[in-house]
Design a protein around this motif. Structure first.
Motif, PDB file in Angstrom:
ATOM      1  N   LEU A   1       0.820  -1.215   0.000  1.00  0.00           N
ATOM      2  CA  LEU A   1       0.000   0.000   0.000  1.00  0.00           C
ATOM      3  C   LEU A   1       0.856   1.267   0.000  1.00  0.00           C
ATOM      4  CD1 LEU A   1      -2.736  -1.317   2.398  1.00  0.00           C
ATOM      5  CD2 LEU A   1      -3.084  -0.639   0.004  1.00  0.00           C
ATOM      6  N   LEU A   2       1.924   1.269   0.775  1.00  0.00           N
ATOM      7  CA  LEU A   2       2.797   2.444   0.792  1.00  0.00           C
ATOM      8  C   LEU A   2       3.547   2.589  -0.534  1.00  0.00           C
ATOM      9  CD1 LEU A   2       4.165   2.460   4.446  1.00  0.00           C
ATOM     10  CD2 LEU A   2       2.257   3.758   3.462  1.00  0.00           C
ATOM     11  N   THR A   3       3.859   1.486  -1.176  1.00  0.00           N
ATOM     12  CA  THR A   3       4.481   1.545  -2.498  1.00  0.00           C
ATOM     13  C   THR A   3       3.520   2.178  -3.501  1.00  0.00           C
ATOM     14  OG1 THR A   3       5.872  -0.368  -2.027  1.00  0.00           O
ATOM     15  CG2 THR A   3       5.524   0.171  -4.352  1.00  0.00           C
ATOM     16  N   CYS A   4       2.254   1.823  -3.416  1.00  0.00           N
ATOM     17  CA  CYS A   4       1.235   2.421  -4.287  1.00  0.00           C
ATOM     18  C   CYS A   4       1.176   3.933  -4.076  1.00  0.00           C
ATOM     19  CB  CYS A   4      -0.130   1.794  -4.006  1.00  0.00           C
ATOM     20  SG  CYS A   4      -1.483   2.540  -4.937  1.00  0.00           S
ATOM     21  N   LEU A   5       1.189   4.361  -2.819  1.00  0.00           N
ATOM     22  CA  LEU A   5       1.154   5.794  -2.520  1.00  0.00           C
ATOM     23  C   LEU A   5       2.405   6.484  -3.046  1.00  0.00           C
ATOM     24  CD1 LEU A   5      -0.256   8.180  -1.166  1.00  0.00           C
ATOM     25  CD2 LEU A   5       0.918   7.557   0.947  1.00  0.00           C
ATOM     26  N   ARG A   6       3.563   5.913  -2.788  1.00  0.00           N
ATOM     27  CA  ARG A   6       4.819   6.483  -3.273  1.00  0.00           C
ATOM     28  C   ARG A   6       4.824   6.587  -4.796  1.00  0.00           C
ATOM     29  NH1 ARG A   6       9.740   3.087  -3.719  1.00  0.00           N
ATOM     30  NH2 ARG A   6       8.287   2.016  -5.070  1.00  0.00           N
ATOM     31  N   ASP A   7       4.382   5.527  -5.460  1.00  0.00           N
ATOM     32  CA  ASP A   7       4.363   5.526  -6.921  1.00  0.00           C
ATOM     33  C   ASP A   7       3.398   6.566  -7.478  1.00  0.00           C
ATOM     34  OD1 ASP A   7       6.251   3.536  -6.760  1.00  0.00           O
ATOM     35  OD2 ASP A   7       4.877   1.920  -7.364  1.00  0.00           O
ATOM     36  N   THR A   8       2.341   6.842  -6.741  1.00  0.00           N
ATOM     37  CA  THR A   8       1.402   7.891  -7.150  1.00  0.00           C
ATOM     38  C   THR A   8       2.082   9.255  -7.112  1.00  0.00           C
ATOM     39  OG1 THR A   8      -0.492   6.640  -6.369  1.00  0.00           O
ATOM     40  CG2 THR A   8      -0.773   9.023  -6.566  1.00  0.00           C
TER      41      THR A   8
END
Length: 192
Positions: free
Chosen positions: A86-93
């Motif tokens: 989930l944090l990777t998704c946020l970072r990638d956003t």
């Protein structure tokens, strides 16, 4: 306007969206103009106004174009992996927006914040927070997380650290730094 091959459809749209983010980074939301976007995209203003009557609508569509769909609940069966996904998704956003959205959100002017906030909140930040909270609750049920740590407040810690890093340092966390955030900060905070 370019004298090369005329772009149409998806190619023109992609160039316009790219121009939106380049202009947001360069001049911010307050000084963002349809003229500036058109010049950056090497197209005419009429091409923009045919589809988007205002810069708010254009910025909204540009954000929706680069933002991923809201993340599904990972439910890997392990809190660490769920949180990391989930944090990777946020970072990638944040990477996809090239920091332009955060630059607008930290500007002094309130102009543009509503547009950016709404799109980012509904498309990414609220779903990520909801999924993080769900993962903590599921982790508590499995005994991986202290029951009193399965709160919405604690679910905000990881995203807050990523946004803080981006706002203050202008840098995105790499995979190793993101894993360290999870392993060295969040997991010790959650342990029973």
């Amino acid at each position: 306007m370019s004298t090369g091959t005329r772009r149409r459809g998806g190619d023109l749209e992609a160039a316009i969206y790219e121009a939106v983010f380049e202009q947001l980074k360069a001049v911010g939301y307050r000084k963002l103009t349809m003229e500036g976007i058109a010049a950056e995209a090497r197209t005419g203003k009429a091409a923009l106004y045919r589809r988007w009557p205002s810069k708010d609508e254009l910025v909204t569509d540009a954000l929706k174009h680069v933002l991923p769909e809201p993340p599904p609940s990972p439910s890997t069966g392990r809190v660490r992996e769920d949180v990391l996904l989930l944090l990777t998704c946020l970072r990638d956003t944040l990477v996809a927006c090239r920091g332009a959205a955060l630059k607008v959100l930290k500007e002094d002017s309130g102009e543009g914040k509503g547009v950016m906030n709404e799109v980012i909140r509904t498309r990414i930040s609220q779903p990520v927070l909801d999924r993080l909270y769900e993962s903590l609750v599921e982790g508590a049920a499995r005994g991986e997380v202290r029951p009193d740590a399965a709160t919405r407040q604690i679910a905000r810690v990881g995203p807050a650290m990523i946004v803080y890093q981006n706002l203050t340092e202008g840098l995105n966390l790499g995979d190793e730094e993101l894993a360290s955030l999870v392993d060295d900060v969040l997991i010790p905070l959650l342990r029973p």
